[in-house]
Write an enzyme that holds these catalytic residues in place. Structure first.
Site, PDB file in Angstrom:
ATOM      1  N   ASN A 183       9.307   4.281   0.944  1.00 37.60           N
ATOM      2  CA  ASN A 183       7.798   3.758   0.733  1.00 37.60           C
ATOM      3  C   ASN A 183       7.103   4.718   0.205  1.00 37.60           C
ATOM      4  OD1 ASN A 183       5.416   2.452   1.075  1.00 37.60           O
ATOM      5  ND2 ASN A 183       5.259   2.272   3.141  1.00 37.60           N
ATOM      6  N   TRP A 184       6.800   4.532  -1.267  1.00 33.57           N
ATOM      7  CA  TRP A 184       6.130   5.277  -1.895  1.00 33.57           C
ATOM      8  C   TRP A 184       4.664   5.319  -1.697  1.00 33.57           C
ATOM      9  CZ3 TRP A 184       8.191   6.896  -7.260  1.00 33.57           C
ATOM     10  CH2 TRP A 184       9.609   7.415  -7.313  1.00 33.57           C
ATOM     11  N   LYS A 185       4.201   4.368  -1.111  1.00 33.21           N
ATOM     12  CA  LYS A 185       2.695   3.788  -1.047  1.00 33.21           C
ATOM     13  C   LYS A 185       1.900   3.991  -2.315  1.00 33.21           C
ATOM     14  CE  LYS A 185       3.344   5.522   3.799  1.00 33.21           C
ATOM     15  NZ  LYS A 185       2.700   5.810   5.024  1.00 33.21           N
ATOM     16  N   HIS A 225       3.081  -3.685   6.757  1.00 37.20           N
ATOM     17  CA  HIS A 225       2.965  -2.330   7.130  1.00 37.20           C
ATOM     18  C   HIS A 225       1.694  -1.834   7.994  1.00 37.20           C
ATOM     19  CE1 HIS A 225       2.412   1.885   6.630  1.00 37.20           C
ATOM     20  NE2 HIS A 225       3.743   2.214   6.349  1.00 37.20           N
ATOM     21  N   GLU A 271      -0.468   0.063   7.626  1.00 30.69           N
ATOM     22  CA  GLU A 271      -1.787   0.389   6.872  1.00 30.69           C
ATOM     23  C   GLU A 271      -2.523  -0.955   6.346  1.00 30.69           C
ATOM     24  OE1 GLU A 271       0.568   3.308   4.303  1.00 30.69           O
ATOM     25  OE2 GLU A 271       0.646   4.625   6.020  1.00 30.69           O
ATOM     26  N   GLU A 327       7.502   1.101  13.552  1.00 31.77           N
ATOM     27  CA  GLU A 327       6.834   2.384  12.995  1.00 31.77           C
ATOM     28  C   GLU A 327       5.555   2.570  13.898  1.00 31.77           C
ATOM     29  OE1 GLU A 327       7.719   3.380   8.745  1.00 31.77           O
ATOM     30  OE2 GLU A 327       5.854   1.801   8.625  1.00 31.77           O
ATOM     31  N   GLY A 341       2.948   9.621   8.749  1.00 31.70           N
ATOM     32  CA  GLY A 341       2.246  10.632   8.192  1.00 31.70           C
ATOM     33  C   GLY A 341       1.542  11.769   9.048  1.00 31.70           C
ATOM     34  N   SER A 389       7.145   9.713   9.916  1.00 29.62           N
ATOM     35  CA  SER A 389       7.299  11.168  10.011  1.00 29.62           C
ATOM     36  C   SER A 389       8.970  11.450  10.075  1.00 29.62           C
ATOM     37  CB  SER A 389       6.845  11.666  11.342  1.00 29.62           C
ATOM     38  OG  SER A 389       5.336  11.671  10.847  1.00 29.62           O
ATOM     39  N   GLY A 426       8.282   7.306   4.446  1.00 28.91           N
ATOM     40  CA  GLY A 426       7.083   7.548   3.533  1.00 28.91           C
ATOM     41  C   GLY A 426       7.345   8.645   2.585  1.00 28.91           C
ATOM     42  N   GLY A 427       6.501   9.759   3.208  1.00 27.14           N
ATOM     43  CA  GLY A 427       6.025  11.023   2.419  1.00 27.14           C
ATOM     44  C   GLY A 427       7.635  11.715   1.950  1.00 27.14           C
TER      45      GLY A 427
HETATM   46  P1  PGA Z   1       5.729   8.624   6.723  1.00 31.03           P
HETATM   47  O1  PGA Z   1       5.291   7.083   6.529  1.00 31.03           O
HETATM   48  O2  PGA Z   1       7.365   8.878   6.534  1.00 31.03           O
HETATM   49  O3  PGA Z   1       5.084   9.333   5.714  1.00 31.03           O
HETATM   50  O4  PGA Z   1       5.408   9.105   8.248  1.00 31.03           O
HETATM   51  C1  PGA Z   1       6.398   6.060   7.168  1.00 31.03           C
HETATM   52  C2  PGA Z   1       5.784   4.875   6.621  1.00 31.03           C
HETATM   53  O5  PGA Z   1       4.645   4.619   6.762  1.00 31.03           O
HETATM   54  O6  PGA Z   1       6.631   3.829   6.165  1.00 31.03           O
END
Ligand code: PGA
Length: 252
Positions: free
Chosen positions: A12-14, A99, A101, A169, A175, A214, A235-236
């Site tokens: 997930n590149w956000k 998600h 967010e 999640e 993050g 993470s 994510g990251g």
């Molecule tokens: P993260 O994000 O791996 O950067 O913690 C995961 C996500 O939000 O899908």
């Protein structure tokens, strides 16, 4: 891992990535197509602005493409929004919905997430439905209650292993570099597995349940080896091919 279920690792590149980032996608594609990425299915969800270009670069290959959100309606007067059929048309086969967010920053409710998931299925996309508790909820001992409520409210009717994926999640792990203990992840995934069986009967036993929050090359093997953990939503660490592929290599 779940017997007879192909693991799935999704990135997930956000809100990250410009055209120049597509070199990372191309590096991932090369590894996947060369059989160097292990047995898991891999997908990347770049921002919507990159979908069409990404689809072009991934055409004919085995790295799947996903989007990060969709609208509940197929078309109409919804300025700035993107529908599931549009994502499908641009080349996506997956879409993330719910998600944390979006649940937090855009006030998305379980009912809205379910409507988005239904729209995704209708358009022929596989919905990756995200759930997860906050730190306060975990500390209060309510993590499983919260995730149960989210799942009951968010999962689309008629979901099957080919059309829905669950991503657990924990909000506090996203993050932050923090992760739950393996025992806590295993306990939650077991609870989710039981609930999917209640919601979808037999097909619930094979719906993939990803862990997200993470996930890094250093912790992937431990987390992804747990019972009922069928992959990761990353994510990251999905922004760089080398890290993303190192996570997928947990299955090699
Ligand atoms: P993260 O994000 O791996 O950067 O913690 C995961 C996500 O939000 O899908």
């Amino acid at each position: 891992m779940t017997p007879d279920v192909r693991p799935f690792v999704a990135g997930n590149w956000k809100m990250n990535g410009l055209s120049a980032s597509l070199v990372e996608l191309e590096a991932m594609r090369r590894a996947v197509d060369a059989g160097e990425a292990g047995p898991a299915e891999l997908a990347v969800c770049p921002p919507a602005t990159l979908l069409a270009q990404a689809a072009w670069k991934l055409k004919g290959g085995k790295l799947a493409l996903g989007a990060q959100d969709c609208h509940t309606e197929a078309s109409g007067a919804f300025t700035g929004d993107i529908s599931a059929p549009m994502l499908k048309d641009a080349g996506a086969s997956y879409v993330i919905v719910g998600h944390s967010e979006r649940r937090t920053l855009h006030h998305e409710t379980d009912a809205l997430v379910r409507a988005k998931a239904e729209a995704a299925l209708k358009a022929g996309l596989t919905a990756i439905v995200c759930v997860g508790e906050t730190r306060d909820e975990r500390e209060a001992g309510d993590a499983i209650v919260v995730v149960t409520r989210q799942l009951l409210g968010s999962m689309p009717p008629g979901g099957a292993p080919e059309t829905v994926v669950v991503a657990y999640e924990p909000v506090w792990a996203i993050g932050t570099g923090l992760t739950p203990t393996p025992a806590d992840v295993a306990e939650m995934h077991k609870a989710i597995r039981g609930l999917l069986g209640e919601i979808y009967a037999a097909s619930g036993t094979k719906i993939r349940i990803l862990y997200g929050g993470s996930v890094k090359p250093a912790n992937a093997r431990e987390l992804l080896g747990l019972d009922n953990v069928d992959g990761a939503l990353v994510g990251g660490a999905s922004l760089k091919a080398v890290d993303f592929l190192a996570i997928a290599a947990a299955y090699a």
